[in-house]
Scaffold this motif. Sequence first.
Motif, short mmCIF file in Angstrom:
data_model
loop_
_atom_site.label_atom_id
_atom_site.label_comp_id
_atom_site.label_asym_id
_atom_site.label_seq_id
_atom_site.Cartn_x
_atom_site.Cartn_y
_atom_site.Cartn_z
N LEU A 28 0.91 -1.38 -0.02
CA LEU A 28 -0.24 -0.49 -0.13
C LEU A 28 1.01 1.31 -0.51
CD1 LEU A 28 -2.97 1.29 -0.16
CD2 LEU A 28 -2.45 1.05 2.60
N LEU A 29 2.02 1.37 0.74
CA LEU A 29 2.49 1.88 0.55
C LEU A 29 3.40 2.42 -0.60
CD1 LEU A 29 5.35 1.45 3.81
CD2 LEU A 29 3.27 3.96 3.50
N ILE A 30 4.60 1.70 -1.23
CA ILE A 30 4.31 2.06 -2.19
C ILE A 30 3.09 2.21 -3.83
CG2 ILE A 30 5.82 0.75 -4.76
CD1 ILE A 30 7.41 0.93 -1.45
N SER A 31 2.31 1.57 -3.86
CA SER A 31 1.07 1.96 -4.21
C SER A 31 0.91 3.40 -4.22
CB SER A 31 0.03 1.23 -4.00
OG SER A 31 0.07 -0.37 -4.06
N LEU A 32 0.89 3.86 -2.88
CA LEU A 32 0.57 5.25 -2.89
C LEU A 32 1.34 6.17 -3.44
CD1 LEU A 32 -0.62 5.10 1.20
CD2 LEU A 32 -2.44 5.32 -0.41
N VAL A 33 2.65 6.19 -3.40
CA VAL A 33 3.69 6.72 -4.21
C VAL A 33 3.63 6.39 -5.40
CG1 VAL A 33 5.91 7.03 -3.95
CG2 VAL A 33 4.95 6.51 -1.96
N PRO A 87 12.69 5.87 10.77
CA PRO A 87 11.22 6.63 9.12
C PRO A 87 10.60 5.67 8.46
CG PRO A 87 13.61 5.97 8.83
CD PRO A 87 12.89 5.86 10.43
N LEU A 88 9.84 4.72 8.82
CA LEU A 88 9.33 3.71 8.11
C LEU A 88 7.97 4.33 9.23
CD1 LEU A 88 10.64 -0.22 8.65
CD2 LEU A 88 9.07 0.47 7.22
N VAL A 89 7.58 5.02 10.30
CA VAL A 89 6.14 5.29 10.45
C VAL A 89 6.08 7.04 9.94
CG1 VAL A 89 4.92 6.09 12.27
CG2 VAL A 89 6.02 4.10 12.07
N GLY A 90 7.37 7.92 10.10
CA GLY A 90 7.64 9.37 9.82
C GLY A 90 7.41 10.43 8.33
N ALA A 91 7.71 8.58 8.08
CA ALA A 91 8.00 8.84 6.01
C ALA A 91 6.69 9.14 5.35
CB ALA A 91 9.22 7.63 5.82
N PRO A 92 5.89 7.58 5.79
CA PRO A 92 4.38 8.07 5.66
C PRO A 92 3.89 9.29 5.78
CG PRO A 92 4.78 5.90 5.96
CD PRO A 92 6.08 6.95 6.31
N LEU A 93 3.92 9.37 6.91
CA LEU A 93 3.02 10.67 7.77
C LEU A 93 4.19 11.95 7.51
CD1 LEU A 93 2.55 9.85 11.48
CD2 LEU A 93 1.54 9.43 9.93
N GLY A 123 11.34 9.87 -0.78
CA GLY A 123 12.57 9.49 -0.57
C GLY A 123 12.54 8.51 0.55
N THR A 124 12.96 8.45 1.67
CA THR A 124 12.99 8.44 2.76
C THR A 124 12.17 7.10 2.88
OG1 THR A 124 13.24 10.52 4.21
CG2 THR A 124 13.10 8.18 5.41
N GLN A 125 11.06 7.17 2.80
CA GLN A 125 10.58 5.73 3.39
C GLN A 125 10.82 4.71 2.15
OE1 GLN A 125 5.78 5.81 2.06
NE2 GLN A 125 6.00 4.84 0.76
N ALA A 126 11.19 5.41 1.11
CA ALA A 126 11.25 4.11 -0.45
C ALA A 126 12.92 3.03 1.00
CB ALA A 126 12.23 4.69 -1.91
N VAL A 127 13.91 3.67 1.09
CA VAL A 127 14.92 3.38 1.97
C VAL A 127 14.61 1.84 2.84
CG1 VAL A 127 17.12 3.36 2.74
CG2 VAL A 127 16.21 5.32 0.99
N ALA A 128 13.52 2.94 3.48
CA ALA A 128 13.35 1.72 4.77
C ALA A 128 12.72 1.71 4.11
CB ALA A 128 12.56 3.00 5.47
N VAL A 129 12.24 0.18 3.55
CA VAL A 129 11.19 -0.65 2.76
C VAL A 129 12.03 -1.68 2.85
CG1 VAL A 129 9.69 -1.59 0.66
CG2 VAL A 129 9.07 0.43 2.21
N TYR A 130 12.85 -0.86 1.39
CA TYR A 130 14.38 -2.05 1.45
C TYR A 130 14.56 -2.60 3.14
CZ TYR A 130 15.20 -1.96 -3.66
OH TYR A 130 14.37 -1.66 -4.64
N VAL A 131 15.27 -1.62 4.31
CA VAL A 131 15.51 -2.15 5.11
C VAL A 131 14.80 -3.11 6.00
CG1 VAL A 131 16.75 -1.50 7.79
CG2 VAL A 131 17.27 0.01 5.02
N GLU A 392 24.34 -1.85 6.75
CA GLU A 392 24.80 -1.32 5.01
C GLU A 392 23.23 -1.24 3.51
OE1 GLU A 392 29.55 -2.99 3.92
OE2 GLU A 392 27.58 -4.37 3.74
N VAL A 393 22.30 -1.87 4.10
CA VAL A 393 21.16 -1.87 3.16
C VAL A 393 21.15 -0.44 3.09
CG1 VAL A 393 19.10 -3.02 3.12
CG2 VAL A 393 20.67 -4.08 4.42
N GLY A 394 20.83 0.53 4.06
CA GLY A 394 20.70 1.75 3.88
C GLY A 394 21.29 2.34 2.68
N PHE A 395 22.60 2.05 2.84
CA PHE A 395 23.74 2.99 2.12
C PHE A 395 23.55 1.89 0.34
CE2 PHE A 395 28.19 2.76 0.39
CZ PHE A 395 28.19 4.43 -0.50
#
Length: 454
Positions: A28-33, A87-93, A123-131, A392-395
Amino acid sequence: MTTAAAPSAVRTELFGPDRRATTIGIVLLISLVAFESMGVGTAMPALVADIGAVSLYAWPFVAFMAAAVFATVLGGRWCDRAGPRVPLVGAPLLFGLGLLVAGTATGMTQLLIGRVLQGLGAGTQAVAVYVLVAAVYPERARPAVFGLISSAWVLPALLGPPISGLVTETVSWHWVFLGLVPFVLLAVALVVPAVRRLEPPDPEREVTPARRGLVLGALGAAAGVAALSWASQHGGVIAAVVAGIAIVVLAPALIRLFPRGVFRAGRGIPTVVLSRGLLAGIFFTVNAYLPLMLNGTHGWSLAMAGVPLIVGSLGWSAASAWQGRHPDLSRTVLLRIGFVLLAVGTAGMLLVAPSWGLPWLALPFWVAAGTGMGLGFSSMSFLLLQQSAAGEVGFHSSAAQIADQLTTAAMIGAGGALLALLGTPAAALPLLVAVLTAMAVLGTLVAGRASAPR
């Protein structure tokens, strides 16, 4: 575990009681973006006519892009050092706040502020989802997760523009933004349980050392990508000068933001990051200019000119779903096959782009390209997590996304420069397609280096 049993087991890993809400929340997060990305372009003419001027048309896109690049870099660093919980909560908000600000805008300044907030959140959400994927899902289930993430872009690609157009015409462009806010809150509510279960990062784990000048590098990358995005929407000498300055600014920034060895296709992560840039730059550049080929050169209606984009998206979705059901296949091999199919699909446009071309060939060739993206993009994402340590996942994921954004902006800008120089799509676009085909062949040749060093 047998291969035949794998699909059922993987489905349980994704939609079992412990992860069902997390999986749905990620999609849902990805779909919204994606909906926002696809819908804003459709609503922008009415929006600009209401609160701005045509001369400002590009700035809402540029503001979003610059903020997303900056947030991608710093969000990746945050996730590596402190984990993805905030980031997983703050970025979508933050993204939702941007929707509110933009949706209630009465002038261009407020709209741009909203677009910056949306970009920071996205931008923040996309990285946080990978992590989060790296932390929550076992390696065997990740191909299916990335298949779902890819599919999360398909429905918005198909329905986003027409829904946005309908909302804009029947209600108001404001609701293209405001209508997504309740879904943001729902997505956050679904992800919160997984966030609560995440343990704090192990203080003893290795974290990628902070590179000197990271903030300056992030600012340089944001400015460079934004300038390339602006240049891609404007022709002429000024746009060419802006693009040149952007490249000069980007060069030192990328040294700080990319893993060593990206530009020489170093084995492992450097080639994975390079592959992300090549895949995205090739596919999305052709996607941007394919309607112009069919409409401007061959006289197809705009509605018909969009059909190859739809079938390409469906090919991407189908291939992503297929690879997710086969977790035992080599992801390096699938990445190479993806590049081969993308090369075939892109080269096929050489039979479409000229004035003597056969426009109907766009359909089968772009299905092949979309299938290649479905195999290659998901495989690249899997390899990225497989070869990244916890710190290293975020970087690495932020570097891959910057490669994506940079290459796409640069190649779309190159297409705009060729159009300005040569005057007609029939003259300019075959040259662009030839360059993109060469890039796809390069990707095919180096894809084997995406496997981990021995």
